[in-house]
Design a protein around this motif. Structure first.
Motif, PDB file in Angstrom:
ATOM      1  N   THR A 374       0.840  -1.203   0.000  1.00 21.26           N
ATOM      2  CA  THR A 374       0.000   0.000   0.000  1.00 21.26           C
ATOM      3  C   THR A 374       0.871   1.248   0.000  1.00 21.26           C
ATOM      4  O   THR A 374       0.591   2.213  -0.734  1.00 21.26           O
ATOM      5  N   GLU A 375       1.926   1.243   0.798  1.00 23.39           N
ATOM      6  CA  GLU A 375       2.821   2.400   0.875  1.00 23.39           C
ATOM      7  C   GLU A 375       3.528   2.671  -0.446  1.00 23.39           C
ATOM      8  O   GLU A 375       3.868   3.812  -0.749  1.00 23.39           O
ATOM      9  N   THR A 376       3.755   1.613  -1.224  1.00 23.07           N
ATOM     10  CA  THR A 376       4.454   1.789  -2.505  1.00 23.07           C
ATOM     11  C   THR A 376       3.477   1.942  -3.671  1.00 23.07           C
ATOM     12  O   THR A 376       3.891   1.888  -4.834  1.00 23.07           O
ATOM     13  N   ASP A 377       2.185   2.116  -3.361  1.00 19.58           N
ATOM     14  CA  ASP A 377       1.153   2.394  -4.356  1.00 19.58           C
ATOM     15  C   ASP A 377       0.881   1.205  -5.287  1.00 19.58           C
ATOM     16  O   ASP A 377       0.415   1.384  -6.406  1.00 19.58           O
ATOM     17  N   ARG A 378       1.175  -0.027  -4.818  1.00  8.78           N
ATOM     18  CA  ARG A 378       0.857  -1.239  -5.593  1.00  8.78           C
ATOM     19  C   ARG A 378      -0.461  -1.793  -5.037  1.00  8.78           C
ATOM     20  O   ARG A 378      -0.513  -2.796  -4.359  1.00  8.78           O
ATOM     21  N   ARG A 379      -1.555  -1.107  -5.383  1.00 10.65           N
ATOM     22  CA  ARG A 379      -2.823  -1.334  -4.705  1.00 10.65           C
ATOM     23  C   ARG A 379      -3.441  -2.705  -4.984  1.00 10.65           C
ATOM     24  O   ARG A 379      -4.006  -3.329  -4.085  1.00 10.65           O
ATOM     25  N   ASP A 380      -3.368  -3.165  -6.221  1.00 13.72           N
ATOM     26  CA  ASP A 380      -3.973  -4.457  -6.526  1.00 13.72           C
ATOM     27  C   ASP A 380      -3.277  -5.581  -5.765  1.00 13.72           C
ATOM     28  O   ASP A 380      -3.931  -6.476  -5.212  1.00 13.72           O
ATOM     29  N   GLU A 381      -1.952  -5.531  -5.754  1.00 13.09           N
ATOM     30  CA  GLU A 381      -1.200  -6.539  -5.010  1.00 13.09           C
ATOM     31  C   GLU A 381      -1.470  -6.413  -3.506  1.00 13.09           C
ATOM     32  O   GLU A 381      -1.563  -7.419  -2.794  1.00 13.09           O
ATOM     33  N   ALA A 382      -1.592  -5.187  -3.045  1.00 12.99           N
ATOM     34  CA  ALA A 382      -1.878  -4.965  -1.629  1.00 12.99           C
ATOM     35  C   ALA A 382      -3.226  -5.553  -1.257  1.00 12.99           C
ATOM     36  O   ALA A 382      -3.383  -6.194  -0.205  1.00 12.99           O
ATOM     37  N   ARG A 383      -4.212  -5.334  -2.133  1.00 12.16           N
ATOM     38  CA  ARG A 383      -5.560  -5.857  -1.862  1.00 12.16           C
ATOM     39  C   ARG A 383      -5.531  -7.382  -1.783  1.00 12.16           C
ATOM     40  O   ARG A 383      -6.156  -7.993  -0.908  1.00 12.16           O
ATOM     41  N   GLU A 384      -4.792  -8.012  -2.666  1.00 11.05           N
ATOM     42  CA  GLU A 384      -4.691  -9.479  -2.658  1.00 11.05           C
ATOM     43  C   GLU A 384      -4.012  -9.972  -1.376  1.00 11.05           C
ATOM     44  O   GLU A 384      -4.466 -10.939  -0.756  1.00 11.05           O
ATOM     45  N   ALA A 385      -2.927  -9.308  -0.971  1.00 12.76           N
ATOM     46  CA  ALA A 385      -2.201  -9.716   0.232  1.00 12.76           C
ATOM     47  C   ALA A 385      -3.056  -9.531   1.481  1.00 12.76           C
ATOM     48  O   ALA A 385      -3.085 -10.394   2.366  1.00 12.76           O
ATOM     49  N   LEU A 386      -3.766  -8.424   1.569  1.00  9.36           N
ATOM     50  CA  LEU A 386      -4.613  -8.183   2.738  1.00  9.36           C
ATOM     51  C   LEU A 386      -5.777  -9.173   2.796  1.00  9.36           C
ATOM     52  O   LEU A 386      -6.174  -9.621   3.884  1.00  9.36           O
ATOM     53  N   GLY A 387      -6.310  -9.515   1.625  1.00  7.96           N
ATOM     54  CA  GLY A 387      -7.369 -10.520   1.600  1.00  7.96           C
ATOM     55  C   GLY A 387      -6.871 -11.866   2.089  1.00  7.96           C
ATOM     56  O   GLY A 387      -7.576 -12.583   2.815  1.00  7.96           O
ATOM     57  N   ARG A 388      -5.635 -12.216   1.719  1.00  9.23           N
ATOM     58  CA  ARG A 388      -5.051 -13.470   2.201  1.00  9.23           C
ATOM     59  C   ARG A 388      -4.839 -13.421   3.713  1.00  9.23           C
ATOM     60  O   ARG A 388      -5.068 -14.411   4.409  1.00  9.23           O
TER      61      ARG A 388
END
Length: 421
Positions: A374-388
């Motif tokens: 999220t801090e590096t603005d990689r939102r799609d990857e962040a959303r996937e990681a947080l969902g996991r």
């Protein structure tokens, strides 16, 4: 167990180490001691709600468990000869006699005897710790499996094999001598810290604080046996310092509060003073070890009066030292937090990317990775990681905490779509 009878669960969990250890002394059989304690707990669940708690729950459970165990042996007597009577019971069966002996060193010796039996050198280290966690502290198979990062089926097999080897080897009931105790000390310390970690990660669930307190108590017992062992001082200092933050770690709704957001006025300053003194005493021995390094990290947090006063650079160096002493994916993951504070989120992400395999089922890995992305603005990857991370959360509070970050990402995405159709 909920509502008005929560106190029963707390009493049973708190009584387990002393009761099982005493029953092991009576029967010289780990499985029978554990079975007798479980039967005593079932009887407590049936009688305590109506009759109220006994004067001393531990003594009551020991007495009932001992009688239950004797009945079990008698039922087996057609196939297996009964031991002599002096191995089954004392000459007096009154609860009062048991209560009087609770205040002596008898039960301290019982617990230590059981700890060192479970950590017998005939067992592989992983089996030693697993069976001790199960028998002495009563952690469930899922809880222990989570601590070892293995499947529940594999952990169940590990515990079963350990118990079988203890029974087959005829491990001596008598406490080990000084040399044997020293050889087994490392495994016992690992077991105690795993108990503490299970309680610490349980959050505000009823058994969490009880497990932390029990681990600290066992640490104090061990230190009485090894008063000049610096690593044991480091372990005790580490647990006391971490537990000092218990009142600030969760908000009124039970959601976890990150370290930087905690109200430091709620930290237990008496416990912090004890932990710092214990850590300083350990370091004066000049024999640093992993627990002392972790205690030094906890001390840096405890000494910081405000988040911005935290010496993250020194914490990064200490985690680097810990990685060399005790390489572990979890150690590297913790170091990544310090790296993110000193060198930024990109450097931290580079550090944890190789951990994706070993920590694939670890809640904190995906949670931290999602926040760094999220801090590096990689939102799609962040959303996937947080969902996991939500899928792997051990408590509803952990899931809710991550859900807040995920909701914030979704809200930002909707805002962007509105502004840039």
């Amino acid at each position: 167990m909920t509502g008005d009878h929560d106190w029963i669960g707390l009493a049973l969990n708190g009584a387990r180490p002393r009761a099982v250890a005493a029953l092991y002394r009576y029967f010289r059989d780990v499985d029978l001691a554990e079975e007798a304690f479980q039967e005593a707990c079932l009887r407590a669940l049936r009688t305590w709600p109506d009759k109220g708690p006994p004067r001393d729950p531990v003594a009551w459970l020991i007495l009932v468990g001992r009688n239950t165990g004797v009945d079990t042996l008698r039922k087996r007597s057609r196939l297996v000869p009964l031991p002599s009577e002096d191995l089954l019971s004392d000459t007096e069966d009154a609860e009062t006699d048991v209560v009087e002996r609770l205040d002596t060193s008898h039960f301290r010796d019982d617990i230590l005897r059981l700890l060192f039996t479970c950590c017998h050198p005939d067992l592989p280290a992983t089996q030693q710790i697993a069976v001790a966690l199960r028998v002495v502290s009563g952690l469930s198979v899922p809880q222990i499996a989570r601590a070892f990062l293995v499947s529940e089926a594999a952990l169940e097999q590990r515990i079963t094999r350990a118990k079988a080897r203890i029974a087959k080897s005829g491990a001596s009931f008598e406490p080990p001598d000084a040399i044997e105790r020293a050889e087994r000390l490392g495994a016992v310390m690992v077991m105690i810290y795993l108990v503490f970690n299970e309680g610490y990660s349980a959050g505000q669930r009823a058994h969490g604080a009880a497990l932390c307190v029990e681990a600290i108590r066992l640490g104090r017992l061990l230190l009485g046996l090894f008063p000049s062992e610096p690593e044991l001082m480091g372990l005790l200092a580490l647990m006391v310092l971490q537990h000092s933050r218990r009142d600030a770690r969760f908000d009124a709704e039970g959601a976890p509060v990150l370290l930087d957001d905690q109200d430091r006025k709620l930290w237990d300053r008496v416990a912090i003073a004890e932990g710092l003194a214990m850590m300083d005493k350990a370091m004066r021995h000049g024999r640093p070890g992993p627990y002392q390094v972790q205690a030094a990290i906890a001390a840096l947090h405890a000494r910081a009066g405000a988040p911005e006063a935290t010496d993250w650079g020194q914490i990064d160096l200490l985690y680097g030292t810990l990685e060399r002493m005790q390489p572990s994916p979890v150690v590297t993951l913790n170091r990544a937090v310090a790296v993110s504070k000193t060198r930024g989120a990109i450097a931290a992400l580079e550090l944890i990317e190789p951990l994706a395999g070993p920590l694939a089922n670890y809640f904190y890995f995906h949670g931290l990775r999602g926040l760094l992305l999220t801090e590096t603005d990689r939102r799609d990857e962040a959303r996937e990681a947080l969902g996991r991370a939500i899928a792997l959360a051990g408590t509803p509070a952990e899931a809710a905490h991550i859900r807040k970050h995920l909701d914030a990402l979704d809200a930002e995405a909707r805002s962007r779509r509105f502004r840039y159709p």
